[in-house]
Design an enzyme around this catalytic site. Structure first.
Site, PDB file in Angstrom:
ATOM      1  N   TYR A  40       0.622  -1.291  -0.114  1.00 40.46           N
ATOM      2  CA  TYR A  40       0.042  -0.148   0.200  1.00 40.46           C
ATOM      3  C   TYR A  40       0.933   1.306   0.075  1.00 40.46           C
ATOM      4  CZ  TYR A  40      -3.156   3.597   1.959  1.00 40.46           C
ATOM      5  OH  TYR A  40      -3.926   4.909   1.964  1.00 40.46           O
ATOM      6  N   GLU A  62     -11.404   6.589   5.165  1.00 44.25           N
ATOM      7  CA  GLU A  62     -10.845   7.575   6.084  1.00 44.25           C
ATOM      8  C   GLU A  62     -11.711   7.663   7.295  1.00 44.25           C
ATOM      9  OE1 GLU A  62      -7.616   7.905   6.547  1.00 44.25           O
ATOM     10  OE2 GLU A  62      -6.766   7.754   4.356  1.00 44.25           O
ATOM     11  N   TRP A  70      -5.264   2.241  10.522  1.00 43.06           N
ATOM     12  CA  TRP A  70      -5.449   2.131   9.018  1.00 43.06           C
ATOM     13  C   TRP A  70      -5.260   0.723   8.722  1.00 43.06           C
ATOM     14  CZ3 TRP A  70      -8.208   3.884   5.160  1.00 43.06           C
ATOM     15  CH2 TRP A  70      -7.928   3.741   4.013  1.00 43.06           C
TER      16      TRP A  70
END
Length: 224
Positions: A40, A62, A70
């Protein structure tokens, strides 16, 4: 700034914030050496995005990340996509209470009623934005910080201070005025980082140069 949420990550350099991977390359510390998180970091985070569906997905995820790591969201992303019609906001805007209940019973996602309802609300607001600006991309990129308002060098010490900025605060305020929810200044700055509106790869990170080149060559969308 993203975090791994793991105590078993390789040690970063305390001065530079860089972490050496098994391939010998230096990267921002926060991927923690985890293969999916490193991928990522290398292929998504900071690369400029102008596709409306992806932008909508990013800002919604988000919002779901608020209060969580995350990495948790990243590993549930495919389940989120399945639950929310691949984040095609034209479809999400038509979700009903039955869809809310379906999502609340979906163990693959974060089952938070207000965040689920926020995603549906924000899909409706996204349609309004697209109608006004021609695309979500044109709206969001109009908030890109000016080069002179960015740090001259993104050192580890500077990066740790960038939880929110004047630009993310202003964008958050405007989104809230337009009826969006779960778009606080910190959430919005994480969105700006991930979509490439800013390049927050550290000095010395193997991705900083390629990302900056991509941003240089990126054609900013404009209001139609």
């Amino acid at each position: 700034m993203a975090e791994t949420g793991s105590s078993n990550r390789p040690e970063r350099d305390p001065e530079t914030g860089l972490l050496e991977g098994s391939d010998g390359k230096l990267r921002c510390w926060w991927h923690g050496g985890l293969s999916d998180y490193q991928r990522y970091h290398d292929t998504e985070w900071g690369w400029p995005v102008d596709e409306d569906r992806r932008l909508f997905e990013k800002i919604c995820l988000e919002g779901f990340q608020s209060g969580l790591s995350w990495l948790t969201i990243l590993r549930k992303r495919e389940a989120f996509r399945a639950a929310f019609a691949n984040f095609e906001f034209e479809k999400v805007a038509k979700f009903t209470e039955a869809d809310v209940e379906r999502c609340l019973n979906d163990a693959g996602i974060v089952r938070h009623r207000k965040k689920i309802e926020s995603t549906i609300n924000n899909a409706e607001r996204a349609l309004e934005l697209r109608g006004e600006f021609g695309s979500l991309a044109a709206y969001f990129w109009s908030w890109e910080p000016k080069p002179e308002d960015r740090p001259e060098k993104l050192t580890f010490a500077v990066a740790k201070t960038l939880g929110k900025t004047a630009e993310s605060t202003a964008l958050s305020k405007d989104l809230k005025k337009r009826g969006w929810s779960f778009v606080g200044p910190t959430t919005v700055y994480a969105f700006m980082q991930s979509m490439g509106m800013v390049n927050d790869h550290l000095e010395g990170c193997c991705c900083r140069g390629p990302v900056e080149e991509a941003r240089t060559n990126f054609v900013r969308p404009v209001r139609s």
